[in-house]
Design an enzyme around this catalytic site. Structure first.
Site, PDB file in Angstrom:
ATOM      1  N   ASP A 187       0.788  -1.244   0.000  1.00 23.37           N
ATOM      2  CA  ASP A 187       0.000   0.000   0.000  1.00 23.37           C
ATOM      3  C   ASP A 187       0.813   1.283   0.000  1.00 23.37           C
ATOM      4  OD1 ASP A 187      -2.258  -1.524   0.009  1.00 23.37           O
ATOM      5  OD2 ASP A 187      -3.091  -0.729   1.863  1.00 23.37           O
ATOM      6  N   ASP A 397      -9.049  -7.852   8.792  1.00 23.47           N
ATOM      7  CA  ASP A 397      -8.508  -6.665   8.127  1.00 23.47           C
ATOM      8  C   ASP A 397      -8.464  -5.466   9.064  1.00 23.47           C
ATOM      9  OD1 ASP A 397      -8.193  -7.810   5.525  1.00 23.47           O
ATOM     10  OD2 ASP A 397     -10.343  -7.646   5.229  1.00 23.47           O
TER      11      ASP A 397
END
Length: 452
Positions: A187, A397
């Protein structure tokens, strides 16, 4: 994105092979030379982490019927292990880099391990669920002060001396003993390419942390551990698939002057749910660009490679599935960086393609199913090294506002309360923090699995 993750192995077979390639099986190929030549996953036996398997065992013991059967199969699929805190670098247990390498190297033959390198200063600048332990500037409670964006010299010094250097030192002890692949900092660079309007990501300190930190990591890995296969995170097609985003990402890599000729390629869809797709489309670039126009403007919409559950092609994004995104990545890397890159794709949780109301949602998605098990038998082996479970299905998550214990979650991200997230609907359980085992979710992933 997430934190942590479990670890590793292959389903229904102990060795990963492309069916058309014969090879010498006397020694894993990754141990035969100082550098990486060819697909580093081919012919390897993949390591099964007993810690990860014990997590599955907990869920298996309370499951029944088809869900139990599916969980047993998932238990034996390879997945990557996330080194997301400094404390997981050294140690003798299978919860650490060192312990895993010791265990994997003790097998005959030595078993391949995949790690996620993940501890940049100001980590995960856009989300909150996986903010890291190293900061450019610390708040009094040791969380990161993202409003301070002057520079990140202290954070980078800490990253290099307490995370990157020890990581490399441990890897070096296992030279010639165990094959390894590493995915670098999920990311991070995608956030620099697309989220510069967010001051947490676009500020000078975060940008310095990500660019200098990743440059240091990649240069150390490729120079001091050249037998390790290195893949740089490239998000997914629903994030970087648009031409401007992808070119921006590649331009950042070019400006960083990374030794890309020593990097194996890119990792896609890490910890996400984007559809793999059933086929890669023919490459028919639009005039004057590298963008594949095959599915755009309504063309070939009835063909299987143009199936578009996230409606990306309708928004002029050719990466309607991860196979097509792989093609876009490879062509962009060739054009901008002058390299012939390869990719690995996370297929851990994309067995269902149309479960989200918005494909921008990423946190503990309701109705998802486990996807194709880790394998080198890919749709396009010339460019796709492997489908691999880069996040272990079953690991959260991110948390809901309230933890399962009833306490307030200190790292709550509002995206984990999205309309698609488990825990946002009446009757659903609260989700644990990122990386913690989420029994409810793994059983749903097993129930809806499409692993064949």
């Amino acid at each position: 994105i997430l934190a942590i993750a479990g670890n590793l192995a292959i389903i229904f077979a102990s060795r990963v092979d492309s069916p058309s390639i014969a090879r010498d099986r006397t020694l894993p190929r990754a141990l035969k030379a100082s550098g990486i030549t060819g697909n580093p996953f081919e012919g390897q036996v993949l390591y099964k982490n007993p810690v990860n398997q014990a997590q599955f065992d907990e869920s298996i013991n309370s499951a029944s019927g088809p869900v139990r059967t599916s969980l047993k199969a998932m238990r034996d699929v390879p997945s990557a292990y996330w080194i997301d805190v400094k404390a997981k670098i050294r140690g003798n247990t299978e919860r650490s880099l060192q312990g895993i390498l010791q265990d994997a190297s003790s097998k005959s033959p030595a078993e391949m391990v995949v790690f996620i390198w993940y501890d940049l200063p100001n980590r995960d600048c856009k989300a909150k669920a996986s903010n890291g332990e190293i900061c450019c500037k610390y708040n009094p409670d040791r969380t990161c002060d993202y409003t301070w964006q002057l520079e990140c010299n202290d954070g980078l010094k800490e990253y290099k001396e307490t995370y990157a250097d020890p990581f490399i030192e441990v890897l070096q002890k296992f030279k010639g003993k165990v094959p390894v692949a590493i995915v670098v900092e999920p990311d991070s660079l995608p956030n620099l390419a697309t989220n510069t309007g967010n001051p947490r990501c676009g500020g000078a300190a975060t940008r310095q942390a990500y660019e200098e930190g990743i440059a240091y990591a990649v240069k150390q890995l490729t120079s001091k551990t050249p037998w390790v296969a290195v893949y740089i995170d490239a998000a997914h097609g629903g994030w970087l698939g648009w031409q401007n985003n992808l070119v921006g990402f590649m331009t950042i890599l070019k400006d960083m002057k990374l030794p890309m000729n020593k990097v194996r390629g890119f990792a896609q869809n890490v910890a996400n749910y984007q559809p793999l797709g059933e086929a890669m489309c023919p490459y028919e670039p639009d005039s004057g660009t590298n963008r594949n126009g095959y599915c755009l403007n309504g063309r070939h919409s009835s063909e299987v490679c143009c199936a578009d559950p996230c409606s990306l092609a309708a928004e002029w994004n050719p990466a309607n599935n991860e196979l097509n995104y792989a093609q876009e990545l490879i062509n962009a890397a060739k054009s901008v960086l002058g390299i012939n890159a390869h990719v690995i794709i996370d297929t851990g949780r994309n067995g269902v393609t149309d479960m989200r109301k918005s494909c921008a949602n990423w946190c503990n998605i309701r109705g998802a199913g486990a996807g194709k098990p880790s394998t080198t038998n890919t749709a396009e082996p010339a460019i796709i090294d492997a489908y691999f479970w880069l996040k272990t299905p079953g690991e959260s998550d991110g948390c809901t506002a309230t933890l399962p214990s009833g306490e307030v979650c200190p790292r709550f991200d509002s995206d984990c309360q999205s309309i698609d997230s488990i825990g946002s609907a009446v009757g659903e359980p609260h989700a644990p923090e990122a990386g913690r085992w989420f029994d409810y979710q793994v059983k749903q992933l097993a129930e809806l699995a499409h692993m064949n």
